[in-house]
Write a protein that holds these residues in place. Structure first.
Motif, mmCIF file in Angstrom:
data_model
loop_
_atom_site.group_PDB
_atom_site.id
_atom_site.type_symbol
_atom_site.label_atom_id
_atom_site.label_comp_id
_atom_site.label_asym_id
_atom_site.label_seq_id
_atom_site.Cartn_x
_atom_site.Cartn_y
_atom_site.Cartn_z
ATOM 1 N N LEU A 264 7.638 -21.695 10.501
ATOM 2 C CA LEU A 264 6.961 -20.452 10.084
ATOM 3 C C LEU A 264 7.714 -19.235 10.613
ATOM 4 C CD1 LEU A 264 3.292 -21.661 10.686
ATOM 5 C CD2 LEU A 264 4.294 -21.113 8.461
ATOM 6 N N ARG A 265 8.182 -19.312 11.868
ATOM 7 C CA ARG A 265 8.940 -18.174 12.429
ATOM 8 C C ARG A 265 10.248 -17.962 11.668
ATOM 9 N NH1 ARG A 265 6.134 -19.887 16.953
ATOM 10 N NH2 ARG A 265 7.587 -21.571 17.372
ATOM 11 N N ASP B 110 2.473 -13.674 19.901
ATOM 12 C CA ASP B 110 1.284 -14.484 20.167
ATOM 13 C C ASP B 110 1.232 -14.996 21.611
ATOM 14 O OD1 ASP B 110 3.353 -16.260 19.692
ATOM 15 O OD2 ASP B 110 2.182 -17.620 18.440
ATOM 16 N N ARG C 134 -2.651 -29.904 13.421
ATOM 17 C CA ARG C 134 -3.476 -29.098 14.327
ATOM 18 C C ARG C 134 -4.937 -29.069 13.897
ATOM 19 N NH1 ARG C 134 1.030 -25.560 16.186
ATOM 20 N NH2 ARG C 134 0.328 -24.264 17.901
ATOM 21 N N THR D 44 6.182 -26.940 13.105
ATOM 22 C CA THR D 44 5.673 -26.030 12.075
ATOM 23 C C THR D 44 5.741 -24.576 12.565
ATOM 24 O OG1 THR D 44 3.513 -26.851 12.811
ATOM 25 C CG2 THR D 44 4.213 -27.472 10.602
ATOM 26 N N GLY D 45 5.553 -24.382 13.886
ATOM 27 C CA GLY D 45 5.662 -23.017 14.429
ATOM 28 C C GLY D 45 7.062 -22.459 14.193
ATOM 29 N N ASN E 147 -4.442 -17.137 15.187
ATOM 30 C CA ASN E 147 -5.232 -18.033 14.336
ATOM 31 C C ASN E 147 -4.318 -19.042 13.651
ATOM 32 O OD1 ASN E 147 -7.702 -16.821 14.866
ATOM 33 N ND2 ASN E 147 -7.300 -15.203 13.368
ATOM 34 N N LEU E 148 -4.933 -20.087 13.081
ATOM 35 C CA LEU E 148 -4.131 -21.091 12.382
ATOM 36 C C LEU E 148 -3.812 -20.616 10.970
ATOM 37 C CD1 LEU E 148 -5.816 -24.484 13.386
ATOM 38 C CD2 LEU E 148 -3.824 -23.366 14.396
ATOM 39 N N VAL E 149 -2.621 -20.935 10.531
ATOM 40 C CA VAL E 149 -2.197 -20.698 9.155
ATOM 41 C C VAL E 149 -2.946 -21.724 8.295
ATOM 42 C CG1 VAL E 149 -0.134 -20.855 7.683
ATOM 43 C CG2 VAL E 149 0.030 -19.824 9.960
ATOM 44 N N ARG F 190 7.033 -13.499 22.603
ATOM 45 C CA ARG F 190 6.417 -13.711 21.284
ATOM 46 C C ARG F 190 5.124 -12.920 21.189
ATOM 47 N NH1 ARG F 190 6.263 -20.155 20.307
ATOM 48 N NH2 ARG F 190 4.183 -19.589 19.623
ATOM 49 N N PHE G 172 -1.785 -14.438 10.256
ATOM 50 C CA PHE G 172 -2.606 -15.381 11.033
ATOM 51 C C PHE G 172 -2.012 -15.569 12.430
ATOM 52 C CE2 PHE G 172 -3.218 -16.462 6.585
ATOM 53 C CZ PHE G 172 -4.584 -16.628 6.490
ATOM 54 N N MET G 173 -0.692 -15.712 12.470
ATOM 55 C CA MET G 173 -0.017 -16.034 13.735
ATOM 56 C C MET G 173 -0.151 -14.911 14.756
ATOM 57 S SD MET G 173 3.298 -17.799 12.010
ATOM 58 C CE MET G 173 4.200 -18.337 13.453
ATOM 59 N N GLN H 104 -5.397 -31.778 8.426
ATOM 60 C CA GLN H 104 -3.934 -31.934 8.454
ATOM 61 C C GLN H 104 -3.558 -33.365 8.844
ATOM 62 O OE1 GLN H 104 -1.900 -28.971 10.891
ATOM 63 N NE2 GLN H 104 -3.060 -27.294 9.964
ATOM 64 N N ARG I 59 -5.831 -18.211 20.985
ATOM 65 C CA ARG I 59 -5.137 -19.467 20.658
ATOM 66 C C ARG I 59 -5.797 -20.643 21.369
ATOM 67 N NH1 ARG I 59 0.885 -18.506 22.171
ATOM 68 N NH2 ARG I 59 1.294 -20.509 21.195
ATOM 69 N N VAL J 286 0.859 -25.313 5.760
ATOM 70 C CA VAL J 286 1.633 -26.143 6.701
ATOM 71 C C VAL J 286 1.805 -27.576 6.188
ATOM 72 C CG1 VAL J 286 1.350 -24.850 8.848
ATOM 73 C CG2 VAL J 286 -0.446 -26.388 8.138
HETATM 74 P P1 AMP Z 1 3.543 -22.872 17.900
HETATM 75 O O1 AMP Z 1 4.932 -22.373 17.899
HETATM 76 O O2 AMP Z 1 3.442 -24.347 17.610
HETATM 77 O O3 AMP Z 1 2.764 -22.455 19.125
HETATM 78 O O4 AMP Z 1 2.813 -22.157 16.655
HETATM 79 C C1 AMP Z 1 2.706 -20.763 16.583
HETATM 80 C C2 AMP Z 1 1.668 -20.377 15.548
HETATM 81 O O5 AMP Z 1 2.072 -20.860 14.254
HETATM 82 C C3 AMP Z 1 0.278 -20.953 15.756
HETATM 83 O O6 AMP Z 1 -0.500 -20.188 16.676
HETATM 84 C C4 AMP Z 1 -0.287 -20.887 14.340
HETATM 85 O O7 AMP Z 1 -0.640 -19.555 13.985
HETATM 86 C C5 AMP Z 1 0.921 -21.268 13.491
HETATM 87 N N1 AMP Z 1 0.998 -22.735 13.301
HETATM 88 C C6 AMP Z 1 1.965 -23.571 13.779
HETATM 89 N N2 AMP Z 1 1.709 -24.833 13.419
HETATM 90 C C7 AMP Z 1 0.550 -24.796 12.714
HETATM 91 C C8 AMP Z 1 -0.263 -25.792 12.099
HETATM 92 N N3 AMP Z 1 0.056 -27.095 12.136
HETATM 93 N N4 AMP Z 1 -1.388 -25.381 11.470
HETATM 94 C C9 AMP Z 1 -1.718 -24.093 11.378
HETATM 95 N N5 AMP Z 1 -1.031 -23.104 11.967
HETATM 96 C C10 AMP Z 1 0.106 -23.451 12.625
#
Ligand code: AMP
Length: 214
Positions: free
Chosen positions: A35-36, A163, A88, A31-32, A57-59, A161, A52-53, A92, A172, A64
């Motif tokens: 979103l990217r 984040d 996450r 999902t990350g 924070n979580l989206v 990144r 959020f990212m 979900q 995180r 998602v």
């Molecule tokens: P990651 O690449 O998996 O570390 O995700 C990067 C960021 O994307 C996270 O810190 C969240 O902001 C967002 N994100 C990714 N997956 C989720 C998820 N399942 N639920 C909510 N936010 C998510």
């Protein structure tokens, strides 16, 4: 085979999912990454998610869950897939079970990537990522980056990144403890959780992973 990779940020879920994808032909559903990609494309969803990212924070769950629900209906997911970074939150995880039930499928195994918090901070703060092909690098442990190492595109663009900056990493990790750690309990209750020591070298972790999912 439907696999969920669960664990704190920086525990190597993405790296191991990529390796397993190559070997087993089950796509990696991150999902990350989704979103990217939406952010890079300038999509409305991506721009909303970015707020959020960037703060670590979580989206919102609805966003998602919608992404994953669409993706798992794709033909390449028929044989199996690896969920990396989803679910996450407990809602979900419940939504995932609901979607899979409608498709007469289920999560087969959940792999929990165990790692010490100090090690996570070292890993995340030194991490560098190629925005073109997603390849990961590390300033201390390698692989180190130069223009040649991104095999998939000569226009390698390695960045830190937003984040992975120190103040965001801290948040995180807090978000992980608050919202994602309970997901492990959710799967433990239904006997689907298996742990691996993610602090080992990537090749050793991969071997443990293969022993679990064969
Ligand atoms: P990651 O690449 O998996 O570390 O995700 C990067 C960021 O994307 C996270 O810190 C969240 O902001 C967002 N994100 C990714 N997956 C989720 C998820 N399942 N639920 C909510 N936010 C998510």
């Amino acid at each position: 085979m439907i696999l969920v990779f669960l664990g704190p940020p920086g525990s190597g879920k993405g790296t191991q999912a990529k390796k397993l994808t190559t070997e087993k032909n089950w796509p990696q559903l991150s999902t990350g990454d989704m979103l990217r990609t939406a952010i890079s494309a300038g999509a409305h969803l991506g721009l909303e998610a970015k707020k959020f990212m960037d703060l670590g924070n979580l989206v919102p769950d609805s966003v998602v869950i919608g992404l994953i629900e669409d993706r798992i209906r794709s033909p390449d997911c028929i044989e199996g897939f690896i969920l990396d970074g989803f679910p996450r939150t407990v809602p979900q995880a419940e939504a995932l079970d609901g979607v899979l039930l409608k498709l007469s499928r289920k999560v087969d195994q959940v792999v929990f990537f165990e790692m010490d918090e100090k090690e996570l901070v070292t890993r995340l703060s030194g991490r560098r990522t190629c925005t073109v092909c997603g390849k990961m690098f590390h300033v201390t442990f390698g692989p180190f980056h130069n223009q040649e190492v991104c095999e998939q595109n000569p226009l390698c663009n390695v960045i830190q990144r937003s984040d992975d900056l120190p103040e965001v990493i801290q948040n995180r990790l807090e978000v992980y403890h608050r919202s994602t750690a309970p997901v492990a309990e959710f799967y433990k209750k239904t006997n689907r959780l298996k742990s691996i020591n993610a602090a080992e070298k990537p090749e050793v972790v991969f071997q443990s992973l293969k022993n679990l999912v064969k």
